[in-house]
Design a protein around this motif. Structure first.
Motif, mmCIF file in Angstrom:
data_model
loop_
_atom_site.group_PDB
_atom_site.id
_atom_site.type_symbol
_atom_site.label_atom_id
_atom_site.label_comp_id
_atom_site.label_asym_id
_atom_site.label_seq_id
_atom_site.Cartn_x
_atom_site.Cartn_y
_atom_site.Cartn_z
ATOM 1 N N LEU A 1 13.429 3.259 -3.866
ATOM 2 C CA LEU A 1 13.740 2.875 -2.500
ATOM 3 C C LEU A 1 14.869 1.854 -2.503
ATOM 4 C CD1 LEU A 1 10.083 2.363 -1.237
ATOM 5 C CD2 LEU A 1 11.573 4.326 -0.776
ATOM 6 N N SER A 2 15.803 2.038 -1.624
ATOM 7 C CA SER A 2 16.850 1.032 -1.463
ATOM 8 C C SER A 2 17.080 0.823 0.025
ATOM 9 C CB SER A 2 18.145 1.470 -2.150
ATOM 10 O OG SER A 2 18.656 2.631 -1.540
ATOM 11 N N GLY A 3 17.373 -0.386 0.363
ATOM 12 C CA GLY A 3 17.601 -0.726 1.761
ATOM 13 C C GLY A 3 17.227 -2.169 1.998
ATOM 14 N N PRO A 4 17.305 -2.602 3.237
ATOM 15 C CA PRO A 4 16.952 -3.990 3.560
ATOM 16 C C PRO A 4 15.492 -4.278 3.207
ATOM 17 C CG PRO A 4 17.997 -2.902 5.445
ATOM 18 C CD PRO A 4 17.746 -1.851 4.415
ATOM 19 N N GLU A 5 15.258 -5.487 2.690
ATOM 20 C CA GLU A 5 13.901 -5.909 2.334
ATOM 21 C C GLU A 5 13.397 -6.937 3.336
ATOM 22 O OE1 GLU A 5 12.942 -6.900 -1.694
ATOM 23 O OE2 GLU A 5 14.644 -5.729 -2.435
ATOM 24 N N TYR A 6 12.113 -6.833 3.620
ATOM 25 C CA TYR A 6 11.473 -7.724 4.580
ATOM 26 C C TYR A 6 10.181 -8.270 3.981
ATOM 27 C CZ TYR A 6 14.590 -5.383 7.838
ATOM 28 O OH TYR A 6 15.706 -4.880 8.457
ATOM 29 N N THR A 7 9.875 -9.506 4.341
ATOM 30 C CA THR A 7 8.589 -10.106 4.018
ATOM 31 C C THR A 7 7.924 -10.481 5.333
ATOM 32 O OG1 THR A 7 9.360 -11.006 1.918
ATOM 33 C CG2 THR A 7 7.434 -12.056 2.881
ATOM 34 N N VAL A 8 6.645 -10.197 5.438
ATOM 35 C CA VAL A 8 5.875 -10.616 6.612
ATOM 36 C C VAL A 8 4.824 -11.602 6.122
ATOM 37 C CG1 VAL A 8 4.457 -9.915 8.560
ATOM 38 C CG2 VAL A 8 6.254 -8.368 7.703
ATOM 39 N N ASP A 9 4.986 -12.865 6.519
ATOM 40 C CA ASP A 9 3.970 -13.887 6.268
ATOM 41 C C ASP A 9 2.983 -13.794 7.419
ATOM 42 O OD1 ASP A 9 5.276 -15.014 4.019
ATOM 43 O OD2 ASP A 9 6.529 -16.263 5.317
ATOM 44 N N PHE A 10 1.678 -13.839 7.120
ATOM 45 C CA PHE A 10 0.732 -13.743 8.225
ATOM 46 C C PHE A 10 -0.593 -14.411 7.887
ATOM 47 C CE2 PHE A 10 0.051 -9.905 5.728
ATOM 48 C CZ PHE A 10 -1.323 -9.748 5.707
ATOM 49 N N PHE A 11 -1.289 -14.772 8.959
ATOM 50 C CA PHE A 11 -2.653 -15.277 8.846
ATOM 51 C C PHE A 11 -3.541 -14.349 9.644
ATOM 52 C CE2 PHE A 11 -6.392 -17.804 9.014
ATOM 53 C CZ PHE A 11 -6.335 -18.581 7.867
ATOM 54 N N ALA A 12 -4.625 -13.895 8.993
ATOM 55 C CA ALA A 12 -5.553 -12.970 9.633
ATOM 56 C C ALA A 12 -6.949 -13.561 9.644
ATOM 57 C CB ALA A 12 -5.553 -11.638 8.880
ATOM 58 N N TYR B 1 -6.274 -4.749 10.309
ATOM 59 C CA TYR B 1 -7.490 -4.209 10.925
ATOM 60 C C TYR B 1 -8.204 -3.233 9.991
ATOM 61 C CZ TYR B 1 -10.533 -1.575 14.010
ATOM 62 O OH TYR B 1 -11.624 -0.952 14.560
ATOM 63 N N ARG B 2 -7.443 -2.281 9.432
ATOM 64 C CA ARG B 2 -8.020 -1.208 8.609
ATOM 65 C C ARG B 2 -8.737 -1.750 7.378
ATOM 66 N NH1 ARG B 2 -10.572 1.934 6.223
ATOM 67 N NH2 ARG B 2 -10.000 3.985 5.495
ATOM 68 N N PHE B 3 -8.139 -2.783 6.743
ATOM 69 C CA PHE B 3 -8.703 -3.315 5.504
ATOM 70 C C PHE B 3 -9.426 -4.648 5.692
ATOM 71 C CE2 PHE B 3 -5.318 -0.429 4.118
ATOM 72 C CZ PHE B 3 -6.066 0.401 3.305
ATOM 73 N N ALA B 4 -9.628 -5.049 6.941
ATOM 74 C CA ALA B 4 -10.324 -6.307 7.257
ATOM 75 C C ALA B 4 -9.752 -7.473 6.448
ATOM 76 C CB ALA B 4 -11.827 -6.170 7.043
ATOM 77 N N ILE B 5 -8.431 -7.561 6.430
ATOM 78 C CA ILE B 5 -7.752 -8.619 5.666
ATOM 79 C C ILE B 5 -8.039 -9.963 6.316
ATOM 80 C CG2 ILE B 5 -5.502 -9.489 4.921
ATOM 81 C CD1 ILE B 5 -4.577 -6.535 4.805
ATOM 82 N N ASP B 6 -8.171 -10.976 5.481
ATOM 83 C CA ASP B 6 -8.527 -12.305 5.955
ATOM 84 C C ASP B 6 -7.659 -13.353 5.279
ATOM 85 O OD1 ASP B 6 -10.371 -13.890 7.573
ATOM 86 O OD2 ASP B 6 -11.098 -14.673 5.666
ATOM 87 N N GLY B 7 -7.336 -14.414 6.015
ATOM 88 C CA GLY B 7 -6.655 -15.560 5.434
ATOM 89 C C GLY B 7 -5.142 -15.455 5.421
ATOM 90 N N LEU B 8 -4.534 -16.274 4.569
ATOM 91 C CA LEU B 8 -3.073 -16.392 4.466
ATOM 92 C C LEU B 8 -2.560 -15.385 3.438
ATOM 93 C CD1 LEU B 8 -0.447 -17.804 5.165
ATOM 94 C CD2 LEU B 8 -1.082 -19.644 3.594
#
Length: 181
Positions: A29-40, A80-87
């Motif tokens: 894969l090549s192209g722009p890279e993105y990071t999503v920081d999140f709290f769940a 939602y799908r994986f019930a992710i929690d935290g930072l």
């Protein structure tokens, strides 16, 4: 990591690696890279910041906060799908208008301070969670660009600490060590 450019290279490398047992192949894969920081909060996205990695060498050297409803939607569905929690943080590559998830880290990213400085204090969410307080929803981050400089800076003069070694390039005299007299 081997980048396969054509079918002949694929044949060559699969034959070469077949005797070593299992190996993994994936699309390049090549192209722009993105990071999503999140709290769940156990399957519910509370706060998120999308950052484009403009220049990086392991860690982002130049990055900017961007508005990407599409990436936020993807992250919200995964949370939602994986019930992710935290930072946490996730990384994506955009290729031909499609986003591909390439990494998931159940920890703060190395450039989390860009998200914090953009007005979404995910570290405070972590403290709130630890203290049993309600989680603050910060809303949309403000536009912000970051440049990181990785260069050593030296200040002051070199000074000697402790005794100067008499034999900086030669081993000590072994006889003198055994018989100090």
């Amino acid at each position: 990591v081997i980048k396969i450019e054509d079918e002949a290279a694929w044949e060559f490398h699969t034959m070469r690696l077949a005797h070593k047992g299992r190996f993994m192949a994936q699309q390049f894969l090549s192209g722009p890279e993105y990071t999503v920081d999140f709290f769940a909060d156990t399957g519910k996205l509370v706060n998120a910041v999308v950052r484009q990695r403009l220049e990086h060498h392991g860690v982002s050297l130049r990055g900017e906060v961007v508005d990407s409803p599409a990436l936020l939607d993807i992250v919200e569905k995964l949370v939602y799908r994986f019930a992710i929690d935290g930072l946490n943080n996730m990384q994506f590559i955009e290729q031909h208008g499609q986003y591909y998830a390439i990494d998931f880290n159940p920890r703060p990213s190395g450039t989390i301070m860009l998200s914090v400085r953009a007005g979404v204090d995910l570290l405070n969410n972590l403290i709130e969670r630890k203290e049993g307080k309600p989680l603050t929803a910060y809303g949309r981050p403000r536009p912000l660009t970051m440049v990181r400089y990785l260069k050593e800076h030296y200040y002051g003069e070199v000074r000697t600490v402790g005794p100067v070694c008499e034999y900086p390039l030669a081993p000590p005299d072994r006889d003198r060590e055994r018989d100090p007299g």
